[in-house]
Design an enzyme around this catalytic site. Structure first.
Site, PDB file in Angstrom:
ATOM      1  N   GLY A  12       0.985  -1.216   0.079  1.00  0.00           N
ATOM      2  CA  GLY A  12      -0.068   0.005  -0.053  1.00  0.00           C
ATOM      3  C   GLY A  12       1.002   1.228   0.046  1.00  0.00           C
ATOM      4  O   GLY A  12       1.830   1.390   0.901  1.00  0.00           O
ATOM      5  N   PHE A  15      -1.068   6.807   3.091  1.00  0.00           N
ATOM      6  CA  PHE A  15      -0.283   7.574   3.859  1.00  0.00           C
ATOM      7  C   PHE A  15       0.290   6.460   4.930  1.00  0.00           C
ATOM      8  O   PHE A  15       1.466   6.620   5.182  1.00  0.00           O
ATOM      9  CB  PHE A  15      -1.395   8.271   4.809  1.00  0.00           C
ATOM     10  CG  PHE A  15      -1.750   9.481   4.102  1.00  0.00           C
ATOM     11  CD1 PHE A  15      -1.094  10.776   4.078  1.00  0.00           C
ATOM     12  CD2 PHE A  15      -3.257   9.667   3.789  1.00  0.00           C
ATOM     13  CE1 PHE A  15      -1.173  11.906   3.694  1.00  0.00           C
ATOM     14  CE2 PHE A  15      -3.398  11.007   3.248  1.00  0.00           C
ATOM     15  CZ  PHE A  15      -2.768  12.186   3.112  1.00  0.00           C
ATOM     16  N   GLY A  16      -0.280   5.643   5.218  1.00  0.00           N
ATOM     17  CA  GLY A  16       0.399   4.265   5.973  1.00  0.00           C
ATOM     18  C   GLY A  16       1.608   3.572   5.535  1.00  0.00           C
ATOM     19  O   GLY A  16       2.489   3.778   5.911  1.00  0.00           O
ATOM     20  N   VAL A  80      -1.483  -7.100  -4.795  1.00  0.00           N
ATOM     21  CA  VAL A  80      -1.272  -8.202  -3.890  1.00  0.00           C
ATOM     22  C   VAL A  80      -2.895  -9.056  -3.609  1.00  0.00           C
ATOM     23  O   VAL A  80      -3.943  -8.156  -3.508  1.00  0.00           O
ATOM     24  CB  VAL A  80      -0.964  -7.896  -2.520  1.00  0.00           C
ATOM     25  CG1 VAL A  80      -0.968  -9.024  -1.610  1.00  0.00           C
ATOM     26  CG2 VAL A  80       0.436  -7.140  -2.434  1.00  0.00           C
ATOM     27  N   GLU A 175     -18.125  17.736   2.410  1.00  0.00           N
ATOM     28  CA  GLU A 175     -17.426  18.316   1.462  1.00  0.00           C
ATOM     29  C   GLU A 175     -17.967  18.427   0.042  1.00  0.00           C
ATOM     30  O   GLU A 175     -18.185  19.624  -0.456  1.00  0.00           O
ATOM     31  CB  GLU A 175     -15.971  17.726   1.713  1.00  0.00           C
ATOM     32  CG  GLU A 175     -15.092  18.157   3.033  1.00  0.00           C
ATOM     33  CD  GLU A 175     -14.193  17.300   3.238  1.00  0.00           C
ATOM     34  OE1 GLU A 175     -13.328  17.374   4.177  1.00  0.00           O
ATOM     35  OE2 GLU A 175     -13.787  16.284   2.299  1.00  0.00           O
ATOM     36  N   ALA A 320      -6.226  10.572   8.085  1.00  0.00           N
ATOM     37  CA  ALA A 320      -4.657  10.282   7.753  1.00  0.00           C
ATOM     38  C   ALA A 320      -3.686  10.303   9.015  1.00  0.00           C
ATOM     39  O   ALA A 320      -2.727   9.514   9.062  1.00  0.00           O
ATOM     40  CB  ALA A 320      -4.498  11.538   6.684  1.00  0.00           C
TER      41      ALA A 320
END
Length: 441
Positions: A12, A15-16, A80, A175, A320
């Site tokens: 991935g 952010f992580g 994956v 938003e 995030a």
């Protein structure tokens, strides 16, 4: 003979995953980052691409470019399909041929996708917002709706074309609703001749008692008032029970609408179901206090695909800052294991929550301080600019926001392909179409 460095696989590039890889840049390890896209996406601003405020390139950067100076890291464009935790293997596909890659340590950060609560058939009718492809699809439908309305001479038939329904009153829904109403009322108001874009109707449907339910009640009410000031119809306790190409069903009420967008929930990446470990009701991995996967101390799950309840008894929010802080913790714990030291439990430091609603309208929860309006909007703007990857992106986004604030103009209002052709008005004969088009002059 020198001992081979430990192999760490990061799955991935959000952010992580990206921040985990960056925290390992000086560690004596080999890092391989796998992602099915070649870019890191700044998801908090994805709605601005969907509403034609920003171009896709403004909020994305190639992962290879971000990590180009990191000598111990390689990036592979691959999806994956599954993970064998017992054999320490990840299974990827190359031209539809399964390949296996071994690892010594693993960080899973594959995020989440939108959930339709058992109604996956609604997805083509009501797209969610998780990727650049989703944002482009929503933008195409949004802008095309106004073009189709220009072709429709009948005000009654035009109304569903200009009705936009956003399902879900969380940050994404709020938003989207605020931006769409603002564009219709200000940005486009002089662009068309057959109709007034201010006729557009934007409805925000929330199944619970208030919008932004994760925020304090006073800020939730401020958000509702700001949305209504922008012209958004906010409906709470409104559960959608049906979606089709002609509109949505809310209990016993039928809302004719040709434009429905989904922001009502998330479900973890399907990769979690291949792990053979305990999951929560939305498919997230129930992690240990140090973020490792139960029974597999060498494997870690972070971000939206993990559920961490060891701090307060409640899951952490899918935002995030949680993913970035967990990325640092997982990277440090891997280094501790490599060095033979014990791991440390993760502790989230909540630095506040912000949500934007429209031009100079936002809410912010910063500890004991609750802000709204222009002050909260400025705080939201500065924080999002700070976390954008790459100086070019920060500068371009800041310039475009300043221009939009002064002029109300949006710089990315381009329709690059036609979608949902069945939403275009259907004329009974050629003369009716010619009369409609002649009305533009």
């Amino acid at each position: 003979m020198a001992r081979a460095l430990p192999q760490i696989v990061v799955v991935g590039g959000g952010f992580g995953g990206l921040f985990a890889a960056r925290h390992l840049r000086r560690a004596p390890v080999r890092v391989t980052l796998l992602d099915r896209s070649n870019h890191h996406l700044f998801q908090p601003l994805l709605y601005q691409v969907a509403t034609a405020s920003l171009a896709p390139s403004d909020i994305a950067q190639p992962i290879r470019w971000v990590l180009k100076r990191q000598r111990n890291t390689r990036v592979l464009l691959a999806e994956v399909r599954s993970v064998d935790l017992t054999r320490r293997r990840v299974v990827i596909e190359d031209d539809q041929v399964p390949l296996e890659m071994g690892y010594d340590y693993l960080i899973l950060a594959t995020g989440s996708r939108h959930a339709y609560f058992g109604h996956d058939e609604w997805e083509p009718l009501a797209p969610g917002l998780k990727s650049l492809a989703d944002a482009r699809e929503i933008r195409q439908r949004f802008l095309t709706a106004f073009e189709n309305a220009e072709l429709e001479p009948d005000p009654v038939r035009r109304r569903p074309l200009l009705t936009f329904v956003i399902v879900g009153g969380g940050p994404t829904g709020v938003e989207l609703a605020g931006a769409m109403s603002e564009i219709a009322r200000h940005t486009m108001r002089r662009d068309f001749r057959t109709f007034d874009p201010r006729e557009a109707r934007v409805l925000l449907l929330e199944g619970g008692p208030r919008v932004l339910p994760s925020y304090p009640a006073d800020l939730s009410e401020k958000a509702r008032r700001q949305l209504e000031k922008l012209g958004v119809e906010v409906r709470t306790n409104s559960i959608v029970t049906g979606v089709d190409r002609q509109g949505v069903q809310v209990g016993g009420e039928r809302i004719p609408a040709r434009n429905v967008f989904w922001a009502a929930g998330n479900v973890a990446s399907p990769l979690t179901r291949t792990l053979g470990v305990p999951l929560d009701k939305v498919g997230r991995v129930i992690v240990e206090p140090d973020l490792s996967i139960p029974g597999h101390p060498e494997a870690f799950a972070i971000g939206d695909m993990a559920v961490f309840t060891h701090q307060t008894g409640e899951p952490l929010p899918g935002v995030a800052p949680v993913a970035m802080q967990q990325a640092r913790s997982a990277a440090e714990n891997i280094q501790n294991r490599v060095a033979g030291r014990p791991t440390r439990p993760f502790h989230y430091r909540d630095k506040g929550n912000l949500a934007t609603i429209g031009r100079a309208a936002a809410i912010a929860e910063l500890g004991r301080f609750h802000l709204w309006g222009f002050v909260a909007w400025m705080a939201w703007l500065m924080i999002h600019i700070f976390f954008l990857i790459g100086f070019r992106n920060r500068l371009l986004v800041l310039i475009q926001w300043a221009w939009a604030y002064v002029t109300y103009q949006r710089g990315a209002r381009l329709i690059t392909e036609r979608t949902l052709n069945d939403t275009a008005p259907v004329y009974q004969d050629r003369r009716q179409a010619e009369r409609s088009i002649s009305m533009r002059g």
